[in-house]
Write a protein that holds these residues in place. Sequence first.
Motif, PDB file in Angstrom:
ATOM      1  N   GLN A 246       0.835  -1.208   0.000  1.00 15.59           N
ATOM      2  CA  GLN A 246       0.000   0.000   0.000  1.00 15.59           C
ATOM      3  C   GLN A 246       0.868   1.255   0.000  1.00 15.59           C
ATOM      4  O   GLN A 246       0.553   2.263  -0.611  1.00 15.59           O
ATOM      5  CB  GLN A 246      -0.920   0.013   1.220  1.00 15.59           C
ATOM      6  N   LYS A 247       2.008   1.156   0.709  1.00 17.99           N
ATOM      7  CA  LYS A 247       2.826   2.342   0.960  1.00 17.99           C
ATOM      8  C   LYS A 247       3.797   2.634  -0.183  1.00 17.99           C
ATOM      9  O   LYS A 247       4.032   3.760  -0.552  1.00 17.99           O
ATOM     10  CB  LYS A 247       3.606   2.103   2.253  1.00 17.99           C
ATOM     11  N   PHE A 248       4.426   1.569  -0.730  1.00 20.41           N
ATOM     12  CA  PHE A 248       5.483   1.794  -1.701  1.00 20.41           C
ATOM     13  C   PHE A 248       5.034   1.462  -3.119  1.00 20.41           C
ATOM     14  O   PHE A 248       4.870   0.306  -3.460  1.00 20.41           O
ATOM     15  CB  PHE A 248       6.724   0.972  -1.339  1.00 20.41           C
ATOM     16  N   LYS A 249       4.836   2.506  -3.882  1.00 17.48           N
ATOM     17  CA  LYS A 249       4.511   2.298  -5.288  1.00 17.48           C
ATOM     18  C   LYS A 249       5.783   1.838  -5.993  1.00 17.48           C
ATOM     19  O   LYS A 249       6.888   2.113  -5.536  1.00 17.48           O
ATOM     20  CB  LYS A 249       3.998   3.606  -5.910  1.00 17.48           C
ATOM     21  N   GLY A 250       5.634   1.173  -7.121  1.00 20.31           N
ATOM     22  CA  GLY A 250       6.823   0.691  -7.831  1.00 20.31           C
ATOM     23  C   GLY A 250       6.767   1.058  -9.292  1.00 20.31           C
ATOM     24  O   GLY A 250       5.688   1.332  -9.843  1.00 20.31           O
ATOM     25  N   ASN A 251       7.930   1.089  -9.921  1.00 25.64           N
ATOM     26  CA  ASN A 251       7.986   1.348 -11.360  1.00 25.64           C
ATOM     27  C   ASN A 251       7.350   0.187 -12.114  1.00 25.64           C
ATOM     28  O   ASN A 251       7.443  -0.953 -11.689  1.00 25.64           O
ATOM     29  CB  ASN A 251       9.450   1.483 -11.804  1.00 25.64           C
ATOM     30  N   ILE A 252       6.719   0.525 -13.227  1.00 28.93           N
ATOM     31  CA  ILE A 252       6.074  -0.533 -14.019  1.00 28.93           C
ATOM     32  C   ILE A 252       6.989  -0.903 -15.191  1.00 28.93           C
ATOM     33  O   ILE A 252       7.344  -0.067 -16.006  1.00 28.93           O
ATOM     34  CB  ILE A 252       4.686  -0.068 -14.519  1.00 28.93           C
ATOM     35  N   PHE A 253       7.388  -2.185 -15.217  1.00 27.76           N
ATOM     36  CA  PHE A 253       8.174  -2.693 -16.346  1.00 27.76           C
ATOM     37  C   PHE A 253       7.186  -3.391 -17.284  1.00 27.76           C
ATOM     38  O   PHE A 253       6.933  -4.580 -17.154  1.00 27.76           O
ATOM     39  CB  PHE A 253       9.219  -3.723 -15.883  1.00 27.76           C
ATOM     40  N   ASP A 254       6.605  -2.636 -18.209  1.00 29.50           N
ATOM     41  CA  ASP A 254       5.573  -3.273 -19.048  1.00 29.50           C
ATOM     42  C   ASP A 254       6.104  -3.694 -20.424  1.00 29.50           C
ATOM     43  O   ASP A 254       5.401  -4.315 -21.203  1.00 29.50           O
ATOM     44  CB  ASP A 254       4.335  -2.373 -19.190  1.00 29.50           C
ATOM     45  N   LYS A 255       7.353  -3.312 -20.735  1.00 33.48           N
ATOM     46  CA  LYS A 255       7.907  -3.651 -22.056  1.00 33.48           C
ATOM     47  C   LYS A 255       8.902  -4.807 -21.948  1.00 33.48           C
ATOM     48  O   LYS A 255       9.713  -4.852 -21.043  1.00 33.48           O
ATOM     49  CB  LYS A 255       8.665  -2.441 -22.612  1.00 33.48           C
ATOM     50  N   VAL A 256       8.813  -5.715 -22.917  1.00 33.78           N
ATOM     51  CA  VAL A 256       9.904  -6.679 -23.108  1.00 33.78           C
ATOM     52  C   VAL A 256      10.531  -6.265 -24.425  1.00 33.78           C
ATOM     53  O   VAL A 256       9.933  -6.418 -25.480  1.00 33.78           O
ATOM     54  CB  VAL A 256       9.379  -8.137 -23.190  1.00 33.78           C
ATOM     55  N   GLY A 257      11.736  -5.660 -24.346  1.00 30.02           N
ATOM     56  CA  GLY A 257      12.300  -5.031 -25.547  1.00 30.02           C
ATOM     57  C   GLY A 257      13.541  -5.697 -26.082  1.00 30.02           C
ATOM     58  O   GLY A 257      13.791  -6.893 -25.872  1.00 30.02           O
ATOM     59  N   ASP A 258      14.365  -4.864 -26.770  1.00 26.54           N
ATOM     60  CA  ASP A 258      15.520  -5.385 -27.514  1.00 26.54           C
ATOM     61  C   ASP A 258      16.552  -6.068 -26.628  1.00 26.54           C
ATOM     62  O   ASP A 258      17.108  -7.090 -27.006  1.00 26.54           O
ATOM     63  CB  ASP A 258      16.202  -4.244 -28.293  1.00 26.54           C
ATOM     64  N   TYR A 259      16.853  -5.477 -25.486  1.00 26.85           N
ATOM     65  CA  TYR A 259      17.894  -6.062 -24.631  1.00 26.85           C
ATOM     66  C   TYR A 259      17.523  -7.496 -24.235  1.00 26.85           C
ATOM     67  O   TYR A 259      18.295  -8.431 -24.387  1.00 26.85           O
ATOM     68  CB  TYR A 259      18.101  -5.223 -23.357  1.00 26.85           C
ATOM     69  N   PHE A 260      16.305  -7.631 -23.712  1.00 24.55           N
ATOM     70  CA  PHE A 260      15.848  -8.943 -23.235  1.00 24.55           C
ATOM     71  C   PHE A 260      15.792  -9.945 -24.389  1.00 24.55           C
ATOM     72  O   PHE A 260      16.329 -11.042 -24.310  1.00 24.55           O
ATOM     73  CB  PHE A 260      14.477  -8.803 -22.563  1.00 24.55           C
ATOM     74  N   ASN A 261      15.134  -9.522 -25.480  1.00 31.18           N
ATOM     75  CA  ASN A 261      14.932 -10.441 -26.609  1.00 31.18           C
ATOM     76  C   ASN A 261      16.241 -10.849 -27.283  1.00 31.18           C
ATOM     77  O   ASN A 261      16.455 -12.015 -27.608  1.00 31.18           O
ATOM     78  CB  ASN A 261      13.988  -9.812 -27.648  1.00 31.18           C
ATOM     79  N   GLU A 262      17.119  -9.877 -27.476  1.00 30.96           N
ATOM     80  CA  GLU A 262      18.421 -10.162 -28.107  1.00 30.96           C
ATOM     81  C   GLU A 262      19.184 -11.201 -27.270  1.00 30.96           C
ATOM     82  O   GLU A 262      19.742 -12.164 -27.797  1.00 30.96           O
ATOM     83  CB  GLU A 262      19.211  -8.851 -28.230  1.00 30.96           C
ATOM     84  N   PHE A 263      19.184 -10.981 -25.963  1.00 28.76           N
ATOM     85  CA  PHE A 263      19.913 -11.906 -25.081  1.00 28.76           C
ATOM     86  C   PHE A 263      19.254 -13.296 -25.113  1.00 28.76           C
ATOM     87  O   PHE A 263      19.921 -14.311 -25.257  1.00 28.76           O
ATOM     88  CB  PHE A 263      19.935 -11.370 -23.644  1.00 28.76           C
ATOM     89  N   PHE A 264      17.925 -13.314 -24.968  1.00 27.27           N
ATOM     90  CA  PHE A 264      17.190 -14.572 -24.884  1.00 27.27           C
ATOM     91  C   PHE A 264      17.351 -15.404 -26.161  1.00 27.27           C
ATOM     92  O   PHE A 264      17.583 -16.605 -26.114  1.00 27.27           O
ATOM     93  CB  PHE A 264      15.713 -14.294 -24.586  1.00 27.27           C
ATOM     94  N   HIS A 265      17.246 -14.735 -27.314  1.00 22.98           N
ATOM     95  CA  HIS A 265      17.258 -15.482 -28.577  1.00 22.98           C
ATOM     96  C   HIS A 265      18.663 -15.746 -29.122  1.00 22.98           C
ATOM     97  O   HIS A 265      18.877 -16.723 -29.833  1.00 22.98           O
ATOM     98  CB  HIS A 265      16.427 -14.748 -29.642  1.00 22.98           C
ATOM     99  N   HIS A 266      19.640 -14.877 -28.825  1.00 21.34           N
ATOM    100  CA  HIS A 266      20.943 -15.007 -29.497  1.00 21.34           C
ATOM    101  C   HIS A 266      22.139 -15.198 -28.571  1.00 21.34           C
ATOM    102  O   HIS A 266      23.204 -15.588 -29.030  1.00 21.34           O
ATOM    103  CB  HIS A 266      21.188 -13.780 -30.397  1.00 21.34           C
ATOM    104  N   LYS A 267      22.004 -14.887 -27.291  1.00 22.78           N
ATOM    105  CA  LYS A 267      23.190 -14.934 -26.426  1.00 22.78           C
ATOM    106  C   LYS A 267      23.123 -15.990 -25.317  1.00 22.78           C
ATOM    107  O   LYS A 267      24.148 -16.389 -24.783  1.00 22.78           O
ATOM    108  CB  LYS A 267      23.424 -13.563 -25.775  1.00 22.78           C
ATOM    109  N   LEU A 268      21.931 -16.417 -24.998  1.00 20.42           N
ATOM    110  CA  LEU A 268      21.782 -17.384 -23.898  1.00 20.42           C
ATOM    111  C   LEU A 268      22.499 -18.690 -24.264  1.00 20.42           C
ATOM    112  O   LEU A 268      22.170 -19.311 -25.271  1.00 20.42           O
ATOM    113  CB  LEU A 268      20.279 -17.637 -23.662  1.00 20.42           C
ATOM    114  N   PRO A 269      23.518 -19.087 -23.476  1.00 20.31           N
ATOM    115  CA  PRO A 269      24.338 -20.233 -23.894  1.00 20.31           C
ATOM    116  C   PRO A 269      23.670 -21.591 -23.731  1.00 20.31           C
ATOM    117  O   PRO A 269      24.149 -22.586 -24.245  1.00 20.31           O
ATOM    118  CB  PRO A 269      25.568 -20.128 -22.978  1.00 20.31           C
ATOM    119  N   PHE A 270      22.573 -21.641 -22.992  1.00 24.84           N
ATOM    120  CA  PHE A 270      21.896 -22.938 -22.795  1.00 24.84           C
ATOM    121  C   PHE A 270      20.419 -22.660 -22.562  1.00 24.84           C
ATOM    122  O   PHE A 270      20.033 -21.573 -22.149  1.00 24.84           O
ATOM    123  CB  PHE A 270      22.483 -23.680 -21.583  1.00 24.84           C
ATOM    124  N   PRO A 271      19.555 -23.649 -22.855  1.00 21.67           N
ATOM    125  CA  PRO A 271      18.119 -23.409 -22.640  1.00 21.67           C
ATOM    126  C   PRO A 271      17.820 -23.228 -21.147  1.00 21.67           C
ATOM    127  O   PRO A 271      18.471 -23.836 -20.296  1.00 21.67           O
ATOM    128  CB  PRO A 271      17.461 -24.679 -23.190  1.00 21.67           C
TER     129      PRO A 271
END
Length: 701
Positions: A246-271
């Motif tokens: 109730q007391k502490f509002k938080g930032n909203i992370f509503d986007k999954v963008g280039d950083y996440f996707n690039e890493f997930f699809h091309h850099k992650l060394p193992f599933p």
Amino acid sequence: MNNQHLQTPIEYLKGVGLSRAEVLKKELQIYVFEDLLRLIPYKYIDRTRFYKVKDIQPDMPYVQVLARVISKEIMGEKHTKRLIVQAKDDTGVIELAWFQGIKWVEKMVVPGKVYVLFGKPGFFNGKTQMPHPELELYVPGAQQKGNLTLQPAYNSTEKLKQFSLDSKGIQKLVTILLEQNGRHIEENLPVYIINRFKLMGRAEAYRGIHFPADATQLKEAQYRLKFEELFFLQLKLLKNKLLHTQKFKGNIFDKVGDYFNEFFHHKLPFPLTNAQKRVLKEIRLDTQRGVQMNRLLQGDVGSGKTVVALMCMLLALDNGFQACIMAPTEILATQHYETIKSLVGEGFIDIALLTGSVPQKLRKGIHERLEDGRLHILVGTHALIEDKVQYKNLGLVVIDEQHRFGVEQRAKLWKKAAVPPHMLVMTATPIPRTLAMTMYGDLDISVIDELPANRKPIKTHHYYEAQRLRMFGFMREEIAKGRQIYVVYPLIQESEKLDLKNLQDGIEIMLREFPLPGYHISVVHGKLKAADKEAEMQRFVKGQTQIMVATTVIEVGVNVPNASVMIIENAERFGLSQLHQLRGRVGRGAEQSYCILMSKEKLSNDGRIRLNTMVRTNNGFEIAETDMQLRGPGDIAGTQQSGVLDLKVADLTTDQEVLQQARNVVIEIFEKDPQLAAPENQILNRAFQQKNDGLTWDKIS
């Protein structure tokens, strides 16, 4: 007991007074009436049955006998004076002996009468004997006072005994307290909870736990007070959680963008494992709610927590925020930095390392890039919370091994942003579920409970001293394959000399076993200077030495993928969680890894359970459960001193079901009535306010 009476200083209880009050405060932390009421007996002596004389054995605890006195005689002179009384039942004769209070007992004992005798039996000159028994005249058909119950035994100390406050003396004070104030013990749970769980009333429960009439009443009293204790603990934790959202509002992370996707699809060394995917999903949902996330991420050594933390940080970047990761030591911070850099590759994100040993020149650049937003991720130690470290837009804080940081240190971190950043707390120390629900009950908990597919489980063997040659043979084979080996000796606090001797003897034997040129040994122990220690570690990390021998526990997080064998000398001297942490130093590469536990032939029962558990399972949570059963919850969480787990009746190792019941009902209550404003919950609100006054909690924020 209503609050007023409960809080009366203990010196005002009849039979206490100032000097006894002082010793009660010092020895048992009993300051007010309530503290004495909550001094629960640690065991009960069974007075519900009578033994026949012929059935008495010398190793028995206290027994109760019904016997007729046949003779009494004062024997010996001045200093050796004693009263000897012979009593018999239909199976034999028992001798009773008094060496003090002879005159008074002699007057009281009448030959021909039947008595209830209660005491610890022994054998003297081939006769069954009972020194200084309690005596009570037996009246057939009458209600016997003091027998036919489970008699409470209270913890006492030598200091208390000097004030006649042994178990018996404390029992008298509890009796007076209940007689004078029993009617003031007020109910603190609503009727609907009492009915639903068939709970005994509170006043009746306190009488029943101190002076149970029988085993059934004791069990009911214990259940009632355990439930109450765990219920208010969960009420406190979940109320904190509610207030936090109730007391502490938080930032909203509503986007999954280039950083996440690039890493997930091309850099992650193992599933990702299913567990990692589940945890990421939980964190995604948390960071979209507009409320500050407070999540604990538990995962065994090597389960892939760092990858999950990195992906969460990339999520922050995608939403225009910076992130930081704080570790308790420089070695661990450096390792996180190196791991993240190797995962993301060059030129993908701007990441920096800030520790005490970073030169001033470099710091200046880091501070500037952090303030103008060019620096995306900052990895470091306590240096991250210095006043001069200012962020442009801090959105996520990852804290590793949070129990190593104080509350103020963590609070400083999240005050570095206008809107409190999301908090992800990681621990590689598996915590049993019940303990996590109490220690971190105000956090949401995520668990990575499976290892990545490319990890082979470590094989663990237990060898006795007589099998040492076999162990050396195995070491030779592994070194011949190009592998490296850790050999760890226990650190014996009392004796650095002995530590060093054990270590030096071990090295001498090893040098005899490995005379071939080209084998090198690194040695790390407490007497070495920090720089020398670091140099020895680095030789091993770089592969210049094949064997690392250490008395100090190898730093959590040291990562040498080529080290495939962990040998633990005197393994019986280590705790379970320590053994598990040490074993986690190997098994970091693709090769099969081994842990060898060396021990002496003779083991204590606990020692045997620990070593068998290690051989049987690699599951950190299973190991933590066993550890908690052996050591108790306070030790395992390091909370013994902090008062967080100040449980008087409940025991987290055995009362998991009660804890779950209590937590579930608290969750239900807050779903329907978050303010505890409903008429039926007023009683809870009052009790909660009273209990809340004196409690301090190590909260995440």
